[in-house]
Write a protein that holds these residues in place. Structure first.
Motif, mmCIF file in Angstrom:
data_model
loop_
_atom_site.group_PDB
_atom_site.id
_atom_site.type_symbol
_atom_site.label_atom_id
_atom_site.label_comp_id
_atom_site.label_asym_id
_atom_site.label_seq_id
_atom_site.Cartn_x
_atom_site.Cartn_y
_atom_site.Cartn_z
ATOM 1 N N VAL A 122 0.874 -1.121 0.048
ATOM 2 C CA VAL A 122 -0.218 0.122 0.124
ATOM 3 C C VAL A 122 0.860 1.253 -0.126
ATOM 4 C CG1 VAL A 122 -1.977 -1.019 1.196
ATOM 5 C CG2 VAL A 122 -0.425 0.155 2.529
ATOM 6 N N ALA A 123 0.320 2.282 -0.632
ATOM 7 C CA ALA A 123 1.175 3.485 -0.487
ATOM 8 C C ALA A 123 0.055 4.732 -0.194
ATOM 9 C CB ALA A 123 1.546 4.100 -2.025
ATOM 10 N N LEU A 124 0.820 5.668 0.754
ATOM 11 C CA LEU A 124 0.086 6.589 1.286
ATOM 12 C C LEU A 124 -0.291 7.814 0.328
ATOM 13 C CD1 LEU A 124 -1.137 7.320 4.168
ATOM 14 C CD2 LEU A 124 0.856 8.759 4.442
ATOM 15 N N LEU A 125 -1.496 7.954 -0.152
ATOM 16 C CA LEU A 125 -1.990 8.959 -1.049
ATOM 17 C C LEU A 125 -2.982 9.727 -0.233
ATOM 18 C CD1 LEU A 125 -2.711 6.528 -4.117
ATOM 19 C CD2 LEU A 125 -0.655 7.651 -3.325
ATOM 20 N N ARG A 126 -2.809 11.147 -1.051
ATOM 21 C CA ARG A 126 -3.655 12.212 -0.552
ATOM 22 C C ARG A 126 -5.214 12.235 -1.220
ATOM 23 N NH1 ARG A 126 -0.094 15.588 -2.269
ATOM 24 N NH2 ARG A 126 -0.734 15.552 -4.325
ATOM 25 N N CYS A 127 -6.265 12.184 -0.214
ATOM 26 C CA CYS A 127 -7.542 12.404 -0.743
ATOM 27 C C CYS A 127 -7.812 13.920 -1.047
ATOM 28 C CB CYS A 127 -8.624 11.911 0.042
ATOM 29 S SG CYS A 127 -8.327 9.917 0.604
ATOM 30 N N GLY A 128 -8.873 14.071 -1.695
ATOM 31 C CA GLY A 128 -9.470 15.418 -2.151
ATOM 32 C C GLY A 128 -8.955 16.062 -3.161
ATOM 33 N N GLY A 129 -7.992 15.583 -3.981
ATOM 34 C CA GLY A 129 -7.394 16.218 -5.087
ATOM 35 C C GLY A 129 -8.144 15.151 -6.310
ATOM 36 N N VAL A 130 -7.458 14.296 -6.879
ATOM 37 C CA VAL A 130 -7.854 13.574 -8.286
ATOM 38 C C VAL A 130 -8.939 12.664 -7.953
ATOM 39 C CG1 VAL A 130 -5.824 13.873 -9.503
ATOM 40 C CG2 VAL A 130 -6.012 11.731 -8.151
ATOM 41 N N PHE A 131 -9.045 12.332 -6.623
ATOM 42 C CA PHE A 131 -10.029 11.265 -6.098
ATOM 43 C C PHE A 131 -10.381 11.802 -4.553
ATOM 44 C CE2 PHE A 131 -6.363 8.946 -5.268
ATOM 45 C CZ PHE A 131 -6.493 8.360 -4.051
ATOM 46 N N SER A 132 -11.444 11.435 -4.064
ATOM 47 C CA SER A 132 -11.751 11.229 -2.712
ATOM 48 C C SER A 132 -12.340 9.783 -2.505
ATOM 49 C CB SER A 132 -13.011 12.287 -2.464
ATOM 50 O OG SER A 132 -12.423 13.549 -2.604
ATOM 51 N N VAL A 133 -12.601 9.731 -1.011
ATOM 52 C CA VAL A 133 -12.934 8.315 -0.825
ATOM 53 C C VAL A 133 -14.230 8.208 0.272
ATOM 54 C CG1 VAL A 133 -12.235 6.129 0.577
ATOM 55 C CG2 VAL A 133 -10.587 7.436 -1.147
ATOM 56 N N VAL A 134 -14.896 7.429 0.101
ATOM 57 C CA VAL A 134 -16.112 7.117 1.033
ATOM 58 C C VAL A 134 -15.546 5.695 1.767
ATOM 59 C CG1 VAL A 134 -18.451 6.545 1.567
ATOM 60 C CG2 VAL A 134 -17.997 8.443 -0.071
ATOM 61 N N GLN A 135 -15.410 5.860 3.106
ATOM 62 C CA GLN A 135 -14.886 4.511 4.100
ATOM 63 C C GLN A 135 -16.262 4.120 4.477
ATOM 64 O OE1 GLN A 135 -11.726 4.581 7.065
ATOM 65 N NE2 GLN A 135 -13.717 4.951 8.066
ATOM 66 N N ILE A 136 -16.799 2.922 4.211
ATOM 67 C CA ILE A 136 -17.688 2.261 4.546
ATOM 68 C C ILE A 136 -17.443 0.969 5.437
ATOM 69 C CG2 ILE A 136 -19.947 1.031 4.087
ATOM 70 C CD1 ILE A 136 -19.704 2.401 1.320
ATOM 71 N N SER A 137 -18.017 0.872 6.625
ATOM 72 C CA SER A 137 -17.663 -0.400 7.330
ATOM 73 C C SER A 137 -18.094 -1.570 6.623
ATOM 74 C CB SER A 137 -18.578 -0.327 8.874
ATOM 75 O OG SER A 137 -19.954 -0.617 8.744
ATOM 76 N N ALA A 138 -17.336 -2.911 6.992
ATOM 77 C CA ALA A 138 -17.569 -4.132 6.511
ATOM 78 C C ALA A 138 -18.852 -4.381 6.744
ATOM 79 C CB ALA A 138 -16.433 -5.210 6.821
ATOM 80 N N THR A 139 -19.536 -4.225 8.117
ATOM 81 C CA THR A 139 -20.693 -4.669 8.440
ATOM 82 C C THR A 139 -21.834 -4.217 7.675
ATOM 83 O OG1 THR A 139 -20.026 -4.514 10.762
ATOM 84 C CG2 THR A 139 -22.341 -4.667 10.570
ATOM 85 N N VAL A 140 -21.811 -2.805 6.960
ATOM 86 C CA VAL A 140 -22.771 -2.347 6.450
ATOM 87 C C VAL A 140 -22.734 -2.948 4.904
ATOM 88 C CG1 VAL A 140 -23.462 -0.051 5.077
ATOM 89 C CG2 VAL A 140 -22.822 -0.158 7.609
ATOM 90 N N VAL A 141 -21.502 -3.046 4.339
ATOM 91 C CA VAL A 141 -21.355 -3.491 3.013
ATOM 92 C C VAL A 141 -21.931 -5.084 2.964
ATOM 93 C CG1 VAL A 141 -19.651 -4.434 1.311
ATOM 94 C CG2 VAL A 141 -19.427 -2.165 2.382
ATOM 95 N N HIS A 142 -21.385 -5.726 3.920
ATOM 96 C CA HIS A 142 -21.796 -7.309 4.114
ATOM 97 C C HIS A 142 -23.280 -7.426 4.298
ATOM 98 C CE1 HIS A 142 -17.650 -8.413 5.526
ATOM 99 N NE2 HIS A 142 -17.669 -8.162 4.252
ATOM 100 N N ALA A 143 -23.870 -6.283 5.015
ATOM 101 C CA ALA A 143 -25.342 -6.307 5.025
ATOM 102 C C ALA A 143 -25.906 -6.133 3.826
ATOM 103 C CB ALA A 143 -25.771 -5.444 5.978
ATOM 104 N N ALA A 144 -25.559 -5.158 3.056
ATOM 105 C CA ALA A 144 -26.196 -4.828 1.744
ATOM 106 C C ALA A 144 -25.867 -5.849 0.753
ATOM 107 C CB ALA A 144 -25.466 -3.247 1.130
ATOM 108 N N VAL A 145 -24.695 -6.668 0.751
ATOM 109 C CA VAL A 145 -24.687 -7.749 -0.129
ATOM 110 C C VAL A 145 -25.220 -8.956 0.303
ATOM 111 C CG1 VAL A 145 -22.705 -9.082 -1.024
ATOM 112 C CG2 VAL A 145 -22.420 -6.677 -0.762
ATOM 113 N N CYS A 146 -25.730 -9.172 1.550
ATOM 114 C CA CYS A 146 -26.082 -10.451 2.259
ATOM 115 C C CYS A 146 -25.244 -11.282 2.393
ATOM 116 C CB CYS A 146 -27.446 -10.814 1.432
ATOM 117 S SG CYS A 146 -28.874 -9.922 1.832
ATOM 118 N N SER A 147 -23.760 -11.117 2.198
ATOM 119 C CA SER A 147 -22.835 -11.923 2.309
ATOM 120 C C SER A 147 -21.522 -11.471 2.908
ATOM 121 C CB SER A 147 -22.690 -12.850 0.769
ATOM 122 O OG SER A 147 -21.433 -13.593 0.697
#
Length: 188
Positions: free
Chosen positions: A54-79
């Motif tokens: 992994v490399a440390l990259l700066r958010c807010g320039g060419v891209f930003s990020v939405v960080q989502i808990s695995a609990t929420v993602v797994h619930a949405a996926v049902c897996s």
């Protein structure tokens, strides 16, 4: 009347072939260069990818990020099964996402305007917007191992390939809804 003959010159591709096909290696190299525009130092980031994955990259320039808990993602996926999650995210987002399995977080690359959405500031830490002032460990573009700590769930298809904020919002709302038992209340 005579017939028209098309003569094929060896240095020009015939009209029925695709000259714009890009190999996976070429695409990954282009994406790597694009991601490196968010690095404090390109050489350092490349070294981090080689040694740490992994490399440390700066958010807010060419891209930003939405960080989502695995609990929420797994619930949405049902897996929780990695391939099922990857397949779902590829269909739902049509854009790049990666996971940190140790921190139990998914990261969706978005544009800066996604930070204007109110759902990212909701109480709790199940989803957060990471824009200007945030730095993030981003996996190397070829990190796709389903068992690795940090890996791409959905690879970036092209430069600037970012998730639409509405798709990310729908993913978060779906996971929150399922976690709250919303489907039982509607059906029951």
């Amino acid at each position: 009347m005579g017939t028209v003959q098309h003569v094929h010159h060896p240095s020009v591709p015939p009209p029925d072939t695709r000259a714009d096909v890009v190999s996976g290696a070429e695409r990954r190299l282009a994406v790597e260069h694009w991601l490196l525009s968010a690095a404090e130092g390109r050489a350092r980031a490349r070294q981090e990818w080689r040694t740490d994955g992994v490399a440390l990259l700066r958010c807010g320039g060419v891209f930003s990020v939405v960080q989502i808990s695995a609990t929420v993602v797994h619930a949405a996926v049902c897996s929780e099964e990695p391939q099922a999650v990857n397949d779902y995210l590829a269909r739902a987002l049509l854009s790049p996402a990666f996971v940190d399995r140790e921190l139990l977080r998914y990261y969706i690359l978005v544009g800066s305007s996604a930070g204007l959405r109110r759902e990212w500031s909701r109480k709790g830490d199940d989803a957060a917007f990471m824009g200007v002032g945030h730095y993030l460990g981003v996996p190397a573009v070829d990190a796709v191992d389903l068992t690795a700590r940090t890996a791409w769930c959905v690879e970036m298809a092209s430069l600037g390939d970012l998730a639409p904020a509405d798709a990310v919002s729908q993913l978060v709302h779906s996971g929150r809804f399922r976690l709250a038992g919303g489907e039982r209340r509607l059906g029951g």
